[in-house]
Design an enzyme around this catalytic site. Sequence first.
Site, PDB file in Angstrom:
ATOM      1  N   GLN A 170       0.821  -1.219   0.000  1.00 14.25           N
ATOM      2  CA  GLN A 170       0.000   0.000   0.000  1.00 14.25           C
ATOM      3  C   GLN A 170       0.855   1.270   0.000  1.00 14.25           C
ATOM      4  O   GLN A 170       0.531   2.235  -0.691  1.00 14.25           O
ATOM      5  CB  GLN A 170      -1.052   0.005   1.104  1.00 14.25           C
ATOM      6  CG  GLN A 170      -0.609  -0.418   2.464  1.00 14.25           C
ATOM      7  CD  GLN A 170      -1.750  -0.429   3.472  1.00 14.25           C
ATOM      8  OE1 GLN A 170      -2.866   0.008   3.187  1.00 14.25           O
ATOM      9  NE2 GLN A 170      -1.470  -0.913   4.664  1.00 14.25           N
ATOM     10  N   ALA A 191       8.744  -4.710   3.171  1.00 11.19           N
ATOM     11  CA  ALA A 191       8.975  -5.236   4.516  1.00 11.19           C
ATOM     12  C   ALA A 191       8.212  -6.538   4.690  1.00 11.19           C
ATOM     13  O   ALA A 191       7.321  -6.857   3.887  1.00 11.19           O
ATOM     14  CB  ALA A 191       8.488  -4.231   5.569  1.00 11.19           C
ATOM     15  N   THR A 198       7.899   1.356  12.522  1.00 18.32           N
ATOM     16  CA  THR A 198       6.581   1.121  13.104  1.00 18.32           C
ATOM     17  C   THR A 198       6.486   1.449  14.590  1.00 18.32           C
ATOM     18  O   THR A 198       7.486   1.402  15.312  1.00 18.32           O
ATOM     19  CB  THR A 198       6.243  -0.379  12.900  1.00 18.32           C
ATOM     20  OG1 THR A 198       5.100  -0.723  13.672  1.00 18.32           O
ATOM     21  CG2 THR A 198       7.375  -1.283  13.353  1.00 18.32           C
ATOM     22  N   ASP A 199       5.252   1.708  15.021  1.00 17.21           N
ATOM     23  CA  ASP A 199       4.953   1.874  16.445  1.00 17.21           C
ATOM     24  C   ASP A 199       5.219   0.586  17.238  1.00 17.21           C
ATOM     25  O   ASP A 199       5.363   0.626  18.458  1.00 17.21           O
ATOM     26  CB  ASP A 199       3.483   2.264  16.609  1.00 17.21           C
ATOM     27  CG  ASP A 199       2.556   1.286  15.897  1.00 17.21           C
ATOM     28  OD1 ASP A 199       2.674   1.171  14.652  1.00 17.21           O
ATOM     29  OD2 ASP A 199       1.732   0.628  16.557  1.00 17.21           O
ATOM     30  N   TYR A 253       7.908  -9.193  14.860  1.00 21.51           N
ATOM     31  CA  TYR A 253       7.820  -8.115  13.861  1.00 21.51           C
ATOM     32  C   TYR A 253       8.454  -6.835  14.406  1.00 21.51           C
ATOM     33  O   TYR A 253       9.321  -6.231  13.772  1.00 21.51           O
ATOM     34  CB  TYR A 253       6.354  -7.881  13.483  1.00 21.51           C
ATOM     35  CG  TYR A 253       6.108  -6.639  12.659  1.00 21.51           C
ATOM     36  CD1 TYR A 253       6.505  -6.563  11.322  1.00 21.51           C
ATOM     37  CD2 TYR A 253       5.473  -5.521  13.215  1.00 21.51           C
ATOM     38  CE1 TYR A 253       6.273  -5.404  10.570  1.00 21.51           C
ATOM     39  CE2 TYR A 253       5.239  -4.369  12.462  1.00 21.51           C
ATOM     40  CZ  TYR A 253       5.638  -4.323  11.149  1.00 21.51           C
ATOM     41  OH  TYR A 253       5.414  -3.186  10.408  1.00 21.51           O
ATOM     42  N   LYS A 260      11.900  -5.022  13.124  1.00 18.13           N
ATOM     43  CA  LYS A 260      11.873  -3.656  12.592  1.00 18.13           C
ATOM     44  C   LYS A 260      12.825  -2.756  13.398  1.00 18.13           C
ATOM     45  O   LYS A 260      13.483  -1.883  12.840  1.00 18.13           O
ATOM     46  CB  LYS A 260      10.451  -3.084  12.626  1.00 18.13           C
ATOM     47  CG  LYS A 260       9.467  -3.757  11.675  1.00 18.13           C
ATOM     48  CD  LYS A 260       9.750  -3.505  10.200  1.00 18.13           C
ATOM     49  CE  LYS A 260       9.501  -2.085   9.785  1.00 18.13           C
ATOM     50  NZ  LYS A 260       9.692  -1.920   8.297  1.00 18.13           N
TER      51      LYS A 260
HETATM   52  N1  LIG Z   1       0.579  -1.307   7.394  1.00 17.29           N
HETATM   53  C1  LIG Z   1       0.747  -0.709   8.559  1.00 17.29           C
HETATM   54  O1  LIG Z   1      -0.204  -0.507   9.336  1.00 17.29           O
HETATM   55  C2  LIG Z   1       2.111  -0.226   8.985  1.00 17.29           C
HETATM   56  C3  LIG Z   1       2.256   0.356  10.247  1.00 17.29           C
HETATM   57  C4  LIG Z   1       3.506   0.808  10.643  1.00 17.29           C
HETATM   58  C5  LIG Z   1       4.587   0.691   9.792  1.00 17.29           C
HETATM   59  N2  LIG Z   1       4.438   0.109   8.564  1.00 17.29           N
HETATM   60  C6  LIG Z   1       5.613  -0.018   7.712  1.00 17.29           C
HETATM   61  O2  LIG Z   1       5.365   0.659   6.479  1.00 17.29           O
HETATM   62  C7  LIG Z   1       6.064   0.033   5.416  1.00 17.29           C
HETATM   63  C8  LIG Z   1       5.120  -0.266   4.263  1.00 17.29           C
HETATM   64  O3  LIG Z   1       4.096  -1.125   4.726  1.00 17.29           O
HETATM   65  P1  LIG Z   1       2.791  -1.475   3.861  1.00 17.29           P
HETATM   66  O4  LIG Z   1       1.624  -1.263   4.721  1.00 17.29           O
HETATM   67  O5  LIG Z   1       2.873  -0.821   2.524  1.00 17.29           O
HETATM   68  O6  LIG Z   1       3.006  -3.044   3.687  1.00 17.29           O
HETATM   69  P2  LIG Z   1       2.334  -4.068   2.666  1.00 17.29           P
HETATM   70  O7  LIG Z   1       1.145  -3.466   2.021  1.00 17.29           O
HETATM   71  O8  LIG Z   1       2.216  -5.355   3.392  1.00 17.29           O
HETATM   72  O9  LIG Z   1       3.466  -4.208   1.558  1.00 17.29           O
HETATM   73  C9  LIG Z   1       4.665  -4.887   1.814  1.00 17.29           C
HETATM   74  C10 LIG Z   1       5.625  -4.619   0.679  1.00 17.29           C
HETATM   75  O10 LIG Z   1       6.809  -5.401   0.904  1.00 17.29           O
HETATM   76  C11 LIG Z   1       7.147  -6.035  -0.296  1.00 17.29           C
HETATM   77  N3  LIG Z   1       7.844  -7.286  -0.061  1.00 17.29           N
HETATM   78  C12 LIG Z   1       7.505  -8.275   0.792  1.00 17.29           C
HETATM   79  N4  LIG Z   1       8.392  -9.282   0.677  1.00 17.29           N
HETATM   80  C13 LIG Z   1       9.293  -8.897  -0.250  1.00 17.29           C
HETATM   81  C14 LIG Z   1      10.455  -9.483  -0.805  1.00 17.29           C
HETATM   82  N5  LIG Z   1      10.864 -10.702  -0.446  1.00 17.29           N
HETATM   83  N6  LIG Z   1      11.153  -8.800  -1.728  1.00 17.29           N
HETATM   84  C15 LIG Z   1      10.742  -7.586  -2.137  1.00 17.29           C
HETATM   85  N7  LIG Z   1       9.666  -6.967  -1.658  1.00 17.29           N
HETATM   86  C16 LIG Z   1       8.946  -7.626  -0.726  1.00 17.29           C
HETATM   87  C17 LIG Z   1       5.823  -6.293  -0.994  1.00 17.29           C
HETATM   88  O11 LIG Z   1       6.073  -6.448  -2.350  1.00 17.29           O
HETATM   89  P3  LIG Z   1       5.374  -7.565  -3.277  1.00 17.29           P
HETATM   90  O12 LIG Z   1       4.649  -6.800  -4.295  1.00 17.29           O
HETATM   91  O13 LIG Z   1       6.518  -8.278  -3.886  1.00 17.29           O
HETATM   92  O14 LIG Z   1       4.497  -8.431  -2.421  1.00 17.29           O
HETATM   93  C18 LIG Z   1       5.084  -5.004  -0.682  1.00 17.29           C
HETATM   94  O15 LIG Z   1       5.423  -4.003  -1.617  1.00 17.29           O
HETATM   95  C19 LIG Z   1       6.731  -1.203   6.051  1.00 17.29           C
HETATM   96  O16 LIG Z   1       8.062  -0.883   6.383  1.00 17.29           O
HETATM   97  C20 LIG Z   1       5.938  -1.449   7.321  1.00 17.29           C
HETATM   98  O17 LIG Z   1       6.715  -2.111   8.307  1.00 17.29           O
HETATM   99  C21 LIG Z   1       3.220  -0.335   8.141  1.00 17.29           C
END
Ligand SMILES: NC(=O)c1ccc[n+]([C@@H]2O[C@H](COP(=O)([O-])OP(=O)(O)OC[C@H]3O[C@@H](n4cnc5c(N)ncnc54)[C@H](OP(=O)(O)O)[C@@H]3O)[C@@H](O)[C@H]2O)c1
Length: 292
Positions: A11, A60, A101-102, A125, A129
Amino acid sequence: MSLLVIGRSGQVARALVRRAAARGIAVEALGRPELDLEAPALAEEAIRARRPSVIINAAAYTAVDKAEDDRDRAYLLNSEAPARIAAVAAELGAPLIHFSTDYVFAGDKEAPYVEADPTAPASVYGASKREGEERVLAANPRAIVLRTAWVYDSAGQNFVRTMLRLASTRDEISVVADQHGAPTYADDLADAALTIAAKPTAFGIYHCAGQGETVWADFAAATFAGAAIRGGPSAAVKRITTADYPTRARRPANSRLNCDKLAADYGVRLRLWPDALSDCLDEIAASGWSVG
Ligand SMILES: NC(=O)c1ccc[n+]([C@@H]2O[C@H](COP(=O)([O-])OP(=O)(O)OC[C@H]3O[C@@H](n4cnc5c(N)ncnc54)[C@H](OP(=O)(O)O)[C@@H]3O)[C@@H](O)[C@H]2O)c1
């Protein structure tokens, strides 16, 4: 600026591409299969070949519960791979923006967390992180770690879309009412990251989340109220406690992040979360409530 986003279908990665295009920024997003963080050496080569002037890592291991039983992969994706991306970025002279992340916090503080608060992750997790933050900052003096929380978008896997999907088949949905935080709209987070990427002048850890605060149950209720006035699905919310909804990984009770440092150093502050939710619901409504 030539911007390379690591991650493609996530996302935040998608929001970065969308918002970069809207702002006229040249961007390439690299994800699997061209760039697989489980093969870090190949990922390094893919990054070197592109010679970006700025890198944003939005990839991630984000499956919080699954990580409890998949520790090695969580650490590979959340710590080892980001450290190597940061080192390649340093070699290229490129600043790196990396998301965290939090979940690095225990969640037992009474007030919103500031960047200097001690970390104490309660999950694999969160711990992976946190290690990633430290290694990224050690590998690249021009690294910026943006800690965010409760990210949602009009597409992808997230709380808002899950609630709307459930509401199409249920009259009442039980939602936790004792975890506090602020929802962060992926587009707003992407805009903040792009503003920083355009002129990275200060480095280190920054908190970057939607403004205001709520609990998951009220976030769900606001989602349904907003959907209802737009002709979308809605349901009643039954308030439950964390103890009523056991999960494999422990969630912080307090996910609130104080974002004053980002406002002071970069002049960037995200919108109040209800305003951003309203825009997101407009987008989902425009898609015909396609949340499957
Ligand atoms: N979602 C939340 O509520 C939240 C909260 C706090 C912090 N964050 C942080 O924000 C960041 C973005 O999170 P998000 O919500 O966008 O996560 P997400 O929607 O789960 O997307 C995860 C991303 O990681 C990629 N990925 C996973 N495994 C991979 C691999 N082996 N090689 C290359 N790419 C890989 C995925 O790509 P593919 O297209 O290849 O699957 C996707 O683009 C992360 O660092 C997360 O820790 C998220």
